[in-house]
Design a protein around this motif. Structure first.
Motif, PDB file in Angstrom:
ATOM      1  N   ASN A  36       0.858  -1.175   0.000  1.00 40.93           N
ATOM      2  CA  ASN A  36       0.000   0.000   0.000  1.00 40.93           C
ATOM      3  C   ASN A  36       0.899   1.231   0.000  1.00 40.93           C
ATOM      4  O   ASN A  36       2.102   1.129  -0.277  1.00 40.93           O
ATOM      5  CB  ASN A  36      -0.932  -0.022   1.213  1.00 40.93           C
ATOM      6  N   ASN A  37       0.323   2.381   0.303  1.00 46.39           N
ATOM      7  CA  ASN A  37       1.103   3.627   0.367  1.00 46.39           C
ATOM      8  C   ASN A  37       0.917   4.301   1.721  1.00 46.39           C
ATOM      9  O   ASN A  37       0.730   5.509   1.817  1.00 46.39           O
ATOM     10  CB  ASN A  37       0.663   4.588  -0.757  1.00 46.39           C
ATOM     11  N   LEU A  38       0.976   3.511   2.770  1.00 48.78           N
ATOM     12  CA  LEU A  38       0.750   4.013   4.111  1.00 48.78           C
ATOM     13  C   LEU A  38       1.931   4.848   4.598  1.00 48.78           C
ATOM     14  O   LEU A  38       3.067   4.676   4.152  1.00 48.78           O
ATOM     15  CB  LEU A  38       0.498   2.850   5.067  1.00 48.78           C
ATOM     16  N   THR A  39       1.643   5.742   5.535  1.00 45.51           N
ATOM     17  CA  THR A  39       2.674   6.616   6.091  1.00 45.51           C
ATOM     18  C   THR A  39       2.460   6.719   7.597  1.00 45.51           C
ATOM     19  O   THR A  39       1.492   6.207   8.141  1.00 45.51           O
ATOM     20  CB  THR A  39       2.604   8.025   5.476  1.00 45.51           C
ATOM     21  N   GLY A  40       3.385   7.434   8.252  1.00 43.49           N
ATOM     22  CA  GLY A  40       3.239   7.699   9.674  1.00 43.49           C
ATOM     23  C   GLY A  40       3.855   6.633  10.553  1.00 43.49           C
ATOM     24  O   GLY A  40       4.544   5.711  10.091  1.00 43.49           O
ATOM     25  N   LYS A  41       3.602   6.761  11.841  1.00 45.68           N
ATOM     26  CA  LYS A  41       4.164   5.835  12.820  1.00 45.68           C
ATOM     27  C   LYS A  41       3.475   4.477  12.740  1.00 45.68           C
ATOM     28  O   LYS A  41       2.328   4.366  12.328  1.00 45.68           O
ATOM     29  CB  LYS A  41       4.001   6.400  14.224  1.00 45.68           C
ATOM     30  N   ILE A  42       4.198   3.468  13.150  1.00 47.81           N
ATOM     31  CA  ILE A  42       3.626   2.128  13.266  1.00 47.81           C
ATOM     32  C   ILE A  42       3.206   1.933  14.710  1.00 47.81           C
ATOM     33  O   ILE A  42       4.041   2.032  15.612  1.00 47.81           O
ATOM     34  CB  ILE A  42       4.640   1.056  12.855  1.00 47.81           C
ATOM     35  N   PRO A  43       1.940   1.695  14.976  1.00 47.40           N
ATOM     36  CA  PRO A  43       1.497   1.515  16.370  1.00 47.40           C
ATOM     37  C   PRO A  43       2.238   0.368  17.056  1.00 47.40           C
ATOM     38  O   PRO A  43       2.704  -0.573  16.412  1.00 47.40           O
ATOM     39  CB  PRO A  43       0.004   1.214  16.228  1.00 47.40           C
ATOM     40  N   ALA A  44       2.339   0.459  18.359  1.00 51.08           N
ATOM     41  CA  ALA A  44       3.067  -0.544  19.144  1.00 51.08           C
ATOM     42  C   ALA A  44       2.154  -1.730  19.420  1.00 51.08           C
ATOM     43  O   ALA A  44       1.556  -1.853  20.494  1.00 51.08           O
ATOM     44  CB  ALA A  44       3.565   0.073  20.441  1.00 51.08           C
ATOM     45  N   PHE A  45       2.054  -2.631  18.456  1.00 45.63           N
ATOM     46  CA  PHE A  45       1.216  -3.810  18.618  1.00 45.63           C
ATOM     47  C   PHE A  45       1.851  -4.782  19.603  1.00 45.63           C
ATOM     48  O   PHE A  45       3.065  -4.780  19.830  1.00 45.63           O
ATOM     49  CB  PHE A  45       1.007  -4.495  17.268  1.00 45.63           C
ATOM     50  N   ALA A  46       1.023  -5.629  20.160  1.00 47.23           N
ATOM     51  CA  ALA A  46       1.504  -6.641  21.083  1.00 47.23           C
ATOM     52  C   ALA A  46       2.409  -7.626  20.346  1.00 47.23           C
ATOM     53  O   ALA A  46       2.283  -7.813  19.124  1.00 47.23           O
ATOM     54  CB  ALA A  46       0.314  -7.377  21.707  1.00 47.23           C
ATOM     55  N   PRO A  47       3.338  -8.279  21.061  1.00 51.41           N
ATOM     56  CA  PRO A  47       4.234  -9.254  20.411  1.00 51.41           C
ATOM     57  C   PRO A  47       3.504 -10.389  19.719  1.00 51.41           C
ATOM     58  O   PRO A  47       4.046 -11.025  18.822  1.00 51.41           O
ATOM     59  CB  PRO A  47       5.079  -9.775  21.580  1.00 51.41           C
ATOM     60  N   SER A  48       2.254 -10.637  20.121  1.00 55.20           N
ATOM     61  CA  SER A  48       1.492 -11.737  19.517  1.00 55.20           C
ATOM     62  C   SER A  48       0.956 -11.412  18.130  1.00 55.20           C
ATOM     63  O   SER A  48       0.458 -12.290  17.438  1.00 55.20           O
ATOM     64  CB  SER A  48       0.329 -12.116  20.436  1.00 55.20           C
ATOM     65  N   VAL A  49       1.058 -10.151  17.719  1.00 54.68           N
ATOM     66  CA  VAL A  49       0.519  -9.732  16.420  1.00 54.68           C
ATOM     67  C   VAL A  49       1.584  -9.900  15.343  1.00 54.68           C
ATOM     68  O   VAL A  49       2.682  -9.342  15.440  1.00 54.68           O
ATOM     69  CB  VAL A  49       0.052  -8.265  16.463  1.00 54.68           C
ATOM     70  N   LYS A  50       1.257 -10.680  14.336  1.00 54.77           N
ATOM     71  CA  LYS A  50       2.139 -10.799  13.175  1.00 54.77           C
ATOM     72  C   LYS A  50       1.783  -9.678  12.205  1.00 54.77           C
ATOM     73  O   LYS A  50       0.771  -9.724  11.511  1.00 54.77           O
ATOM     74  CB  LYS A  50       1.983 -12.150  12.494  1.00 54.77           C
ATOM     75  N   LEU A  51       2.627  -8.655  12.154  1.00 59.12           N
ATOM     76  CA  LEU A  51       2.382  -7.472  11.333  1.00 59.12           C
ATOM     77  C   LEU A  51       3.226  -7.536  10.065  1.00 59.12           C
ATOM     78  O   LEU A  51       4.448  -7.637  10.137  1.00 59.12           O
ATOM     79  CB  LEU A  51       2.711  -6.204  12.118  1.00 59.12           C
ATOM     80  N   THR A  52       2.584  -7.473   8.914  1.00 57.17           N
ATOM     81  CA  THR A  52       3.284  -7.475   7.633  1.00 57.17           C
ATOM     82  C   THR A  52       3.080  -6.130   6.968  1.00 57.17           C
ATOM     83  O   THR A  52       1.948  -5.761   6.639  1.00 57.17           O
ATOM     84  CB  THR A  52       2.756  -8.595   6.712  1.00 57.17           C
ATOM     85  N   ILE A  53       4.171  -5.410   6.787  1.00 51.52           N
ATOM     86  CA  ILE A  53       4.078  -4.075   6.182  1.00 51.52           C
ATOM     87  C   ILE A  53       4.855  -3.961   4.885  1.00 51.52           C
ATOM     88  O   ILE A  53       4.686  -2.983   4.152  1.00 51.52           O
ATOM     89  CB  ILE A  53       4.564  -2.997   7.168  1.00 51.52           C
ATOM     90  N   THR A  54       5.729  -4.909   4.592  1.00 48.70           N
ATOM     91  CA  THR A  54       6.507  -4.874   3.359  1.00 48.70           C
ATOM     92  C   THR A  54       6.224  -6.136   2.561  1.00 48.70           C
ATOM     93  O   THR A  54       5.838  -7.167   3.135  1.00 48.70           O
ATOM     94  CB  THR A  54       8.011  -4.787   3.663  1.00 48.70           C
ATOM     95  N   PRO A  55       6.384  -6.080   1.223  1.00 53.20           N
ATOM     96  CA  PRO A  55       6.865  -4.941   0.425  1.00 53.20           C
ATOM     97  C   PRO A  55       5.832  -3.816   0.353  1.00 53.20           C
ATOM     98  O   PRO A  55       4.697  -3.972   0.803  1.00 53.20           O
ATOM     99  CB  PRO A  55       7.096  -5.555  -0.959  1.00 53.20           C
ATOM    100  N   GLY A  56       6.257  -2.709  -0.249  1.00 55.28           N
ATOM    101  CA  GLY A  56       5.402  -1.531  -0.332  1.00 55.28           C
ATOM    102  C   GLY A  56       5.572  -0.643   0.884  1.00 55.28           C
ATOM    103  O   GLY A  56       6.465  -0.838   1.720  1.00 55.28           O
TER     104      GLY A  56
END
Length: 578
Positions: free
Chosen positions: A394-414
């Motif tokens: 996507n084309n998201l911007t800004g800070k990445i919220p501090a998710f809990a360690p249990s959250v699998k966060l995928t932000i790349t590619p893009g």
């Protein structure tokens, strides 16, 4: 005038085809004191025939009224009739409009030429923008094609625009914004105007708006600034989203239609005295006006609003039960609570709505491979059950919220600018052997080190470049130095006493106060045993230089003639063995 009289059948009452004596007294003709024709009014006379091109020679003509007849053939050019204020040519059988017909009509206030169904297809010419005093432009059912020209900033006095029953396409021109148009008729286009109608709320003078039978999309905007609006026709389009409450309660509204669209949410409830035509289809959640939707349905529609209410979600998210087969949504085993929303690869624009946080049982959220912008809402960290969040590509911007360690966060590619506004989510270590674009359970992409900070490729390239340049420089300086006698250069004080480079600073040199940093400090970074290893510091880069412990001298070779020159570009200073 003889040419005009001869071209018309029957000859207008009191007109002559052979004698021009007294033509200023012919029926429907008015002249000024110099016997110049200033108006011709032959409306509704049952006349046929063609109009002669010589009409363009009536240089003082101010008003021409030939509507409601049976005239045929091409319209004569009226170009450059600078005194012409009114033209009424509607309801005839004219066949064509000459090039330059609208040019030079600098006094024109009213142009009415609708109901000429035999005209060859023609486009509205931007020559009309010369008519800065235009008040009324009426050309309905006149075989116009193409787009509406973006020229309405040229018409500060325009109040009436009627272009219905043509073949106009494209969107509403941006120059509609803040115009004084009161009556806007664009309905019943053959193929249909398209795009949103977001420009209309800025037209605060609107009183009557007919947009029915087009292809307009997007949500219905807030018309609350249009205090005079009494008639709004929106039926037979592609409008989506929730009907605005402000419009259903707008004072002064008397007549409205909005059926045969793709509207969602509750059916709007209007006040008494408002004639409402809602006899056709929409995608409202319930059938009764004023009844609210189910809370989960309301939340999902708010989420759709973040994407601009795309048509695919309007067509598929129908009814009042989100767990009864809504696509892109998965519910728990009891079919009561939404636990997964999967909207990847849908080509959606817009933003990620904070309303996702209202789906409190959500475990999986996939928004990958869209065209979303803006930040990841902080409200998503409140989702205690969330385990998978994919916003890649996507084309998201800004800070990445501090998710809990249990959250699998995928932000790349893009998302090349995501995280540019500040810190990332909570930490975590990458699984061994994982892809460079994968993420940790805590939401930190692989390829990071030093407390989660990403190593910039530019920094790596800079380090390599400086090392190479430094090695070459040391070799050259060493060869030069060998040719000089030892002792020419004065000894410097101990590096660790803080006096090595400070004189340049103490002398007030501007080079060291402009943020360049290269000359900020050269100091010893000796280990505990005070070995002869010294370091050059420039920004975040540290390069060690081996020197002989007992013989340390510093040479500044080829120093620029002024400190300003020194600070005008990058320079490298070396500690020279010897």
């Amino acid at each position: 005038m003889l040419k005009l009289a001869s071209a018309l059948t029957p000859t207008p009452k009191g007109w002559s085809t052979t004698n021009t004596n007294g033509f200023c007294k012919w029926s429907g003709v008015n002249c000024d004191n110099s016997n110049n024709v200033i108006s011709i009014n032959l409306a509704s006379q049952g006349l046929s025939g063609t109009l002669p091109s010589e009409l363009s020679t009536l240089s003082q003509l101010q008003s021409l009224s030939l509507q409601d007849n049976k005239l045929i053939g091409p319209l004569p050019s009226l170009a450059n009739l600078a005194s012409l204020r009114e033209v009424y040519m509607g309801t005839n059988n004219f066949t064509s409009i000459p090039i330059g017909f609208f040019k030079g009509l600098t006094s024109l206030q009213t142009l009415s030429m609708g109901a000429n169904i035999n005209l060859e297809p023609w486009a509205i010419s931007t020559d009309l923008s010369e008519s800065s005093s235009l008040n009324t432009f009426e050309a309905s059912n006149a075989n116009i094609f193409g787009t509406i020209p973006d020229m309405f900033a040229s018409f500060p006095s325009l109040q009436n625009l009627r272009l219905s029953y043509n073949n106009l396409t494209g969107g509403l021109p941006p120059s509609f914004a803040n115009s004084g148009i009161q009556n806007l008729w664009l309905n019943n286009q053959e193929m249909g105007l398209s795009g949103t109608i977001e420009v209309l709320p800025s037209m605060e003078q609107l009183s009557q708006v007919w947009l029915q039978k087009n292809q307009f999309t997007g949500p219905i905007p807030d018309f609350s600034k249009s205090k005079n609006l009494f008639d709004l026709q929106l039926r037979d389009n592609q409008f989506t989203g929730i009907f605005p409450v402000s419009l259903s309660s707008q004072a002064g509204l008397l007549n409205i239609s909005f059926y045969n669209n793709k509207l969602q949410g509750p059916v709007p409830l209007f006040g008494k005295g408002v004639k409402v035509d809602n006899s056709g289809l929409n995608n409202f959640c319930v059938d009764t006006a004023g009844v609210a939707c189910d809370p989960q349905v309301t939340t999902l529609l708010e989420i759709a609003g973040g994407f601009g209410y795309p048509v695919v979600l309007s067509d598929s998210w129908k009814g009042n039960e989100a767990c009864s087969g809504w696509p892109f949504v998965t519910c728990d085993s009891l079919k009561k609570t939404v636990i997964t929303v999967s909207l990847g690869k849908q080509h959606f624009g817009g933003i990620i709505s904070p309303a996702f946080a209202n789906l409190t049982a959500l475990t999986t959220l996939k928004l990958n491979d869209n065209n979303l912008s803006g930040p990841i809402p902080d409200s998503l960290i409140k989702l205690s059950q969330l385990s998978i969040l994919d916003v890649s590509n996507n084309n998201l911007t800004g800070k990445i919220p501090a998710f809990a360690p249990s959250v699998k966060l995928t932000i790349t590619p893009g998302n090349p600018f995501l995280g540019s506004g500040g810190g990332s989510g909570s930490g975590g270590t990458s699984p061994s052997g994982s892809d460079s674009n994968s993420t940790t359970p805590g939401g930190v992409p692989n390829g990071r080190a030093n407390g989660g900070k990403k190593v910039s490729p530019g920094v790596i390239a800079g380090v390599v470049g400086i090392v190479i340049v430094g090695a070459i420089g040391l070799f050259v300086l060493f060869k030069v130095y060998r040719k000089k006698k030892r002792g020419k250069s004065g000894r410097v004080n101990d590096q660790e006493n803080g006096n090595g480079i400070n004189p340049l600073v103490k002398n007030g040199s501007s080079c060291c106060t402009k943020g360049y940093g290269v000359l900020s400090e050269i100091q010893s970074q000796s280990s505990g045993n005070h070995s002869g290893r010294h370091f050059f510091e420039g920004g975040n880069i540290v390069i060690s230089i081996e020197v002989q412990p007992r013989h340390v001298e510093r040479e500044f070779r080829k120093i620029p003639s002024s400190t300003d020159d020194f600070c005008s570009g990058p320079h490298v200073l070396f500690l020279i063995p010897g």
